[in-house]
Design a protein around this motif. Structure first.
Motif, mmCIF file in Angstrom:
data_model
loop_
_atom_site.group_PDB
_atom_site.id
_atom_site.type_symbol
_atom_site.label_atom_id
_atom_site.label_comp_id
_atom_site.label_asym_id
_atom_site.label_seq_id
_atom_site.Cartn_x
_atom_site.Cartn_y
_atom_site.Cartn_z
ATOM 1 N N LYS A 41 0.832 -1.212 0.000
ATOM 2 C CA LYS A 41 0.000 0.000 0.000
ATOM 3 C C LYS A 41 0.862 1.256 0.000
ATOM 4 O O LYS A 41 0.573 2.209 -0.723
ATOM 5 C CB LYS A 41 -0.932 0.034 1.218
ATOM 6 N N ALA A 42 1.930 1.261 0.800
ATOM 7 C CA ALA A 42 2.818 2.426 0.860
ATOM 8 C C ALA A 42 3.520 2.658 -0.478
ATOM 9 O O ALA A 42 3.598 3.790 -0.965
ATOM 10 C CB ALA A 42 3.841 2.248 1.980
ATOM 11 N N ILE A 43 4.018 1.579 -1.075
ATOM 12 C CA ILE A 43 4.692 1.690 -2.374
ATOM 13 C C ILE A 43 3.713 2.152 -3.436
ATOM 14 O O ILE A 43 3.975 3.075 -4.208
ATOM 15 C CB ILE A 43 5.343 0.344 -2.770
ATOM 16 N N TRP A 44 2.534 1.539 -3.477
ATOM 17 C CA TRP A 44 1.540 1.853 -4.497
ATOM 18 C C TRP A 44 1.028 3.286 -4.345
ATOM 19 O O TRP A 44 0.762 3.959 -5.333
ATOM 20 C CB TRP A 44 0.398 0.860 -4.454
ATOM 21 N N ALA A 45 0.907 3.774 -3.120
ATOM 22 C CA ALA A 45 0.445 5.146 -2.896
ATOM 23 C C ALA A 45 1.379 6.154 -3.566
ATOM 24 O O ALA A 45 0.928 7.166 -4.100
ATOM 25 C CB ALA A 45 0.334 5.434 -1.400
ATOM 26 N N LYS A 46 2.668 5.847 -3.552
ATOM 27 C CA LYS A 46 3.642 6.733 -4.193
ATOM 28 C C LYS A 46 3.725 6.503 -5.701
ATOM 29 O O LYS A 46 3.924 7.436 -6.457
ATOM 30 C CB LYS A 46 5.034 6.533 -3.584
ATOM 31 N N GLU A 79 11.106 3.224 -14.690
ATOM 32 C CA GLU A 79 11.439 4.577 -14.249
ATOM 33 C C GLU A 79 10.515 5.033 -13.125
ATOM 34 O O GLU A 79 10.954 5.703 -12.185
ATOM 35 C CB GLU A 79 11.376 5.561 -15.427
ATOM 36 N N ASP A 80 9.239 4.655 -13.212
ATOM 37 C CA ASP A 80 8.294 4.992 -12.141
ATOM 38 C C ASP A 80 8.719 4.364 -10.827
ATOM 39 O O ASP A 80 8.650 4.994 -9.774
ATOM 40 C CB ASP A 80 6.878 4.510 -12.490
ATOM 41 N N PHE A 81 9.171 3.118 -10.867
ATOM 42 C CA PHE A 81 9.638 2.438 -9.663
ATOM 43 C C PHE A 81 10.838 3.163 -9.069
ATOM 44 O O PHE A 81 10.912 3.386 -7.872
ATOM 45 C CB PHE A 81 10.031 0.990 -9.953
ATOM 46 N N ARG A 82 11.775 3.529 -9.918
ATOM 47 C CA ARG A 82 12.988 4.193 -9.406
ATOM 48 C C ARG A 82 12.653 5.517 -8.739
ATOM 49 O O ARG A 82 13.083 5.789 -7.635
ATOM 50 C CB ARG A 82 13.983 4.399 -10.536
ATOM 51 N N SER A 83 11.884 6.361 -9.409
ATOM 52 C CA SER A 83 11.570 7.669 -8.825
ATOM 53 C C SER A 83 10.583 7.538 -7.672
ATOM 54 O O SER A 83 10.720 8.216 -6.659
ATOM 55 C CB SER A 83 11.026 8.616 -9.894
#
Length: 92
Positions: A41-46, A79-83
């Motif tokens: 949830k925390a990762i997906w929220a970002k 790229e979305d994962f990295r940022s």
């Protein structure tokens, strides 16, 4: 945390994360474990606002165990994962 690990955490949670607000979400922590669910949830929220590959996310949500879909999702969102991960790193 590398991209493959992020995908591994998110993949089983995507069916629930894509249906936030539905009753299906209520059982998410029971299915994947509370710790995994909270991290996902925390990762997906970002990441959610940044993820352009909605089709790839939907494919993974339907078949999270399918390596073809998880690879496509990882590639499409690299790229979305990295940022996004660098933004939420302190929240895990």
């Amino acid at each position: 945390m590398d991209i493959a690990l992020l995908v591994k955490v998110l993949a089983p949670c995507l069916p629930f994360l894509l249906k936030v607000g539905n009753k299906a979400v209520e059982g998410a922590s029971q299915k994947v474990g509370e710790d995994v669910w909270n991290k996902a949830k925390a990762i997906w929220a970002k990441l959610h606002p940044k993820v352009e590959a909605k089709e790839a996310a939907t494919d993974v949500a339907q078949k999270p165990e399918d390596d073809r879909f998880t690879s496509k999702f990882a590639s499409a969102t690299q790229e979305d994962f990295r940022s996004g991960y660098s933004t939420c790193r302190g929240n895990s």
